[in-house]
Design an enzyme around this catalytic site. Structure first.
Site, short mmCIF file in Angstrom:
data_model
loop_
_atom_site.label_atom_id
_atom_site.label_comp_id
_atom_site.label_asym_id
_atom_site.label_seq_id
_atom_site.Cartn_x
_atom_site.Cartn_y
_atom_site.Cartn_z
N GLN A 1 0.82 -1.21 0.00
CA GLN A 1 0.00 0.00 0.00
C GLN A 1 0.86 1.26 0.00
O GLN A 1 0.33 2.37 -0.08
CB GLN A 1 -0.90 0.02 1.24
CG GLN A 1 -1.80 -1.20 1.36
CD GLN A 1 -2.56 -1.21 2.66
OE1 GLN A 1 -3.55 -0.50 2.82
NE2 GLN A 1 -2.10 -2.01 3.61
N HIS B 1 -1.49 1.41 -4.53
CA HIS B 1 -1.95 2.81 -4.53
C HIS B 1 -1.04 3.72 -5.35
O HIS B 1 -1.01 4.92 -5.13
CB HIS B 1 -2.04 3.33 -3.09
CG HIS B 1 -2.99 2.55 -2.24
ND1 HIS B 1 -2.88 2.48 -0.87
CD2 HIS B 1 -4.06 1.79 -2.59
CE1 HIS B 1 -3.86 1.71 -0.40
NE2 HIS B 1 -4.58 1.28 -1.42
N CYS C 1 -5.60 14.09 -19.57
CA CYS C 1 -5.34 13.10 -20.62
C CYS C 1 -4.72 11.81 -20.09
O CYS C 1 -4.48 10.87 -20.85
CB CYS C 1 -4.43 13.69 -21.69
SG CYS C 1 -2.73 14.02 -21.13
N CYS D 1 -0.54 17.86 -23.22
CA CYS D 1 -1.71 18.70 -23.50
C CYS D 1 -1.31 20.02 -24.16
O CYS D 1 -1.97 20.49 -25.10
CB CYS D 1 -2.47 18.98 -22.21
SG CYS D 1 -3.30 17.55 -21.48
#
Length: 424
Positions: free
Chosen positions: A122, A159, A170, A187
């Site tokens: 985790q 995670h 995106c 982008c």
């Protein structure tokens, strides 16, 4: 309720569990923030953990520290988002300075020994990769030499990790060399290309750490579900004669996804589930799932297993060395053992020779009969053995009568000693 043991008290039950892990056919490890505390990275829920630190310094932004990792709170206001990026940058610096600890070395040793089925973590600190484990990275391009297929991966980050940034718009990824909160370069590039063609500009996304926050869907949940399903089938397909171990280290089992993971992996009938944490975490809700709960330091627990491995390695190395020794050395090494085993034999023979030294001119059969009768008397006094007379007569009759009395007497004495082994 799972059986609870304290590591500091030790005991035979703890030692049995340590040996069970050390000799397990396959081991699945589920880890939490507790394994990285000694590496310099704070956990989340303890009194000095990350949640308490955030609440103390930014109580005006979040009501509790957990809110800074809640997607519904972090991106609600610009101020909360700025604090989130600030804390994640600080945590990233701590992760870069930190080095793998005892538990990470333990997991690496499991992999080297061929016992590790999988490690699910985790944590987002990336210390598994520093420890030399093969880590699955869903953001890594498939054609990259650093890409590790999930079938070959040792560690699965549940995670995400702090190694990469992802665009909120995106979903493209970038290394953490960029700054969290900056505009996505992909982008920006696409928007500039459209503007050059005389078209309207596109919206530009923002880079954020590639970690999963509370309240947001996991972008790679299907891939992780496929991996968990594969490992579950691998554990359930084992023969009942073998034993596997599910080892849960340094986690409070509060995250719903982690709870479901442990329950699914622990369902195999040949799997022993052991939870090790510095505080009590398993109640009645874990009946039938967790077999043993050990309260203590996870580093101490892993060190105990490593000591068992070290002892096994020494025995194996000594066995290999003995096989490579010359025959003369082996004979010398076995000399002391052989002498000890034949001590009783020599004493018996010497005693018979002394008793019969003055009776060499007697009949050989009479000497043996007297020796057998003497032995029978001693056995009767000790209530231990009783000689079988017919077998002794049969062997004595096989002596070549043409030999001299002296040679026959010696052979009779040797046969007498051999008769001791058939005494009942």
């Amino acid at each position: 309720m799972p059986e609870t043991l304290r590591l500091s008290e030790g005991g035979e039950e703890i030692q049995k569990l340590v040996k069970r892990v050390a000799t397990a056919r396959r081991v699945v490890v589920v880890t939490g923030a507790g394994i990285s505390v000694n590496c310099g990275i704070p956990d989340f829920r303890s009194s000095s953990g990350l949640f308490k630190q955030i609440q103390a310094s930014h109580g005006d932004v979040v009501s509790k520290g957990r809110d800074l990792f809640d997607a519904s709170v972090v991106f609600r206001t610009a101020q909360a988002t700025h604090v989130f990026y600030e804390w994640m940058t600080h945590l990233r610096e701590q992760c870069e300075r930190a080095q793998p600890g005892v538990v990470h070395a333990f997991i690496r040793q499991l992999a080297d020994r061929g016992q590790l089925q999988r490690s699910y973590t985790q944590n987002i600190d990336g210390l598994e990769r520093k420890a030399g484990l093969e880590v699955w990275d869903p953001h890594c391009p498939a054609n990259s030499p650093e890409c590790v297929p999930w079938q070959q991966a040792h560690s699965i980050p549940l995670h995400g990790t702090m190694d990469r940034l992802t665009c909120q718009l995106c979903s493209s990824s970038d290394t953490y060399d960029a700054v969290a909160g900056d505009s996505c370069s992909d982008c920006v590039h696409r928007s500039q290309q459209r503007e050059q063609l005389g078209r309207r500009a596109l919206a530009t996304g923002t880079l954020r750490p590639a970690v999963v926050l509370y309240g947001e869907p996991h972008p790679h949940s299907e891939d992780i579900a496929r991996i968990i399903g594969h490992d579950t089938r691998a554990l359930q397909g084992r023969k009942r004669a073998t034993h596997d171990v599910l080892l849960v280290l340094g986690t409070t089992l509060k995250v719903p996804g982690c709870k479901q993971l442990v329950r699914q992996l622990a369902a195999a009938p040949t799997t022993t589930t052991i939870v090790v944490n510095n505080e009590h975490v398993c109640g009645r809700a874990w009946d039938g799932v967790v077999d043993f709960q050990i309260i203590g330091c996870v580093d101490d627990w892993c060190s105990r297993v490593q000591r068992v491995w070290a002892a096994q390695t020494k025995i194996t190395q000594w066995t290999r060395v003995r096989k490579t020794l010359p025959a003369s050395c082996s004979a010398k090494g076995q000399k002391a053992t052989g002498e000890r085993r034949s001590t009783a034999k020599k004493e018996n023979v010497n005693r018979v020779v002394d008793e019969t030294g003055e009776s060499q001119r007697r009949n050989v059969n009479q000497v043996v009969v007297e020796a057998v009768q003497s032995q029978k008397r001693r056995a009767r006094d000790n209530d231990s053995i009783e000689c079988t007379q017919p077998e002794l007569k049969r062997r004595r009759a096989e002596l070549p009568m043409r030999r001299s009395a002296r040679i026959a007497m010696r052979e009779s004495i040797e046969l007498y000693h051999q008769s001791l082994s058939i005494c009942t």
